[in-house]
Write an enzyme that holds these catalytic residues in place. Sequence first.
Site, short mmCIF file in Angstrom:
data_model
loop_
_atom_site.label_atom_id
_atom_site.label_comp_id
_atom_site.label_asym_id
_atom_site.label_seq_id
_atom_site.Cartn_x
_atom_site.Cartn_y
_atom_site.Cartn_z
N SER A 60 1.85 2.88 8.34
CA SER A 60 0.74 2.99 7.40
C SER A 60 -0.37 3.86 8.01
O SER A 60 -0.10 4.98 8.44
CB SER A 60 0.25 1.59 7.04
OG SER A 60 -0.49 1.60 5.84
N ASP A 119 8.36 1.24 -1.63
CA ASP A 119 6.97 1.33 -1.20
C ASP A 119 6.20 2.08 -2.28
O ASP A 119 6.51 3.23 -2.58
CB ASP A 119 6.86 2.07 0.14
CG ASP A 119 5.46 2.02 0.74
OD1 ASP A 119 4.53 1.54 0.06
OD2 ASP A 119 5.31 2.47 1.88
N HIS A 152 7.18 -1.05 2.17
CA HIS A 152 6.27 -0.45 3.14
C HIS A 152 6.72 -0.68 4.58
O HIS A 152 6.53 0.18 5.44
CB HIS A 152 4.87 -1.03 2.92
CG HIS A 152 3.77 -0.28 3.57
ND1 HIS A 152 3.53 1.06 3.33
CD2 HIS A 152 2.81 -0.66 4.46
CE1 HIS A 152 2.49 1.45 4.03
NE2 HIS A 152 2.03 0.43 4.73
#
Length: 388
Positions: free
Chosen positions: A120, A306, A363
């Site tokens: 991220s 994601d 994610h």
Amino acid sequence: MFWWLFFTTANVTNYTERPLIIWLQGGPGMPSSGYGNFLEIGPLDLNLKIREHTWLNNFNLLFIDNPADVGFSYFTSPESNKRLAKSVDDIGRDLVSFIRKFLNLFEQFRTVPLYIFGESYGGKMAVEFAYQLYKKIENGTITANFRGIGLGGAYISPIDYTKQYAQILYNFGIVDRKSFDKLVKIQRKIENSIIKKNYHYAIKLEANLVSAIDEITRGIDYYNFDRECNATSLPNVLRFENVTNSFMNNVIKESLNISENITWKYINADVYEALYNDIMKPVTTRVEELLNQSDVKIIVYNGVFDFIVNVAGTAEWLKNLSWIGREEWNNATNQLLQVNFTNEGYFKRVRNLVFYSVLRAGHSVPIDNPAAMEEILKNELLKDVEFT
């Protein structure tokens, strides 16, 4: 800065026979000592049960709580807020300073293949850290066998991710045309703000976009939109906040003999606020510099479910990179990633750049599809190592 080193459990004569992976968490403000370690890739889970697909099976792992003041990291100065990192440049400098001291302490790791993985916002940190480290190695001020970076669901180019949101929701039949048009209007404002480098306004607009999506869809999990959820559900990434805070501030703090004055937080709001104006800035230029100036391998991987850091956005910024392999990249075709006769994803490779889109994952690919993640690591990090 707090760090936690684990030596590989691979069947090798010495741990130095396997690469060292540095893991950086996102947020910004989330500590890798808790989330990455106990929820994703470390040897144990929150119940202190052995994780089958821990990365420790094949690699040495180094978790760093960064930026400074995150997790068990802390400032000694009472005016710590004035020293909080304001950009990935600040974070990169701190991490380079850290790795220099770490390699002085563990000289045996200077020749061990070193990889930096970030998830991220941690992917943005990994890119900047990698570039600054590469420059220090190049000018001879740091000795390290730096081989590559791993960017997992990495927020490298926010403009490319946010402009995909409406289309993804429309393609999956989640929103109608009227709602699609409403979301596109906000997305264009975000795009214009980023182009004008008004990142403060862009992040405020991004919050408006997320709120609008919440209202229209009545709840999706941005980190894996295949997960069950409703209007009152927390995204999966936040469901573990209370239990992890308790675990880290009791079990782990006592085990590691950490001062009672230090409180481990799932996410540090002060750090997030300090980096607020940096969140929407792209770091694609740094990726280009690494590709054009070095042989550092760049491993990009995304879960197909994601939403917030979507595959389409990643494919877009990769397509638009200005580097020596651009034409070859855009003409290359995807290859199949298969594990035990099961299709786990697809990948494209040109020179020192590779991109994996991973099936049945959101994610956090290590959590959602650990078998695919393990295969990616073997393919990219162990090619030159005799694997047992």
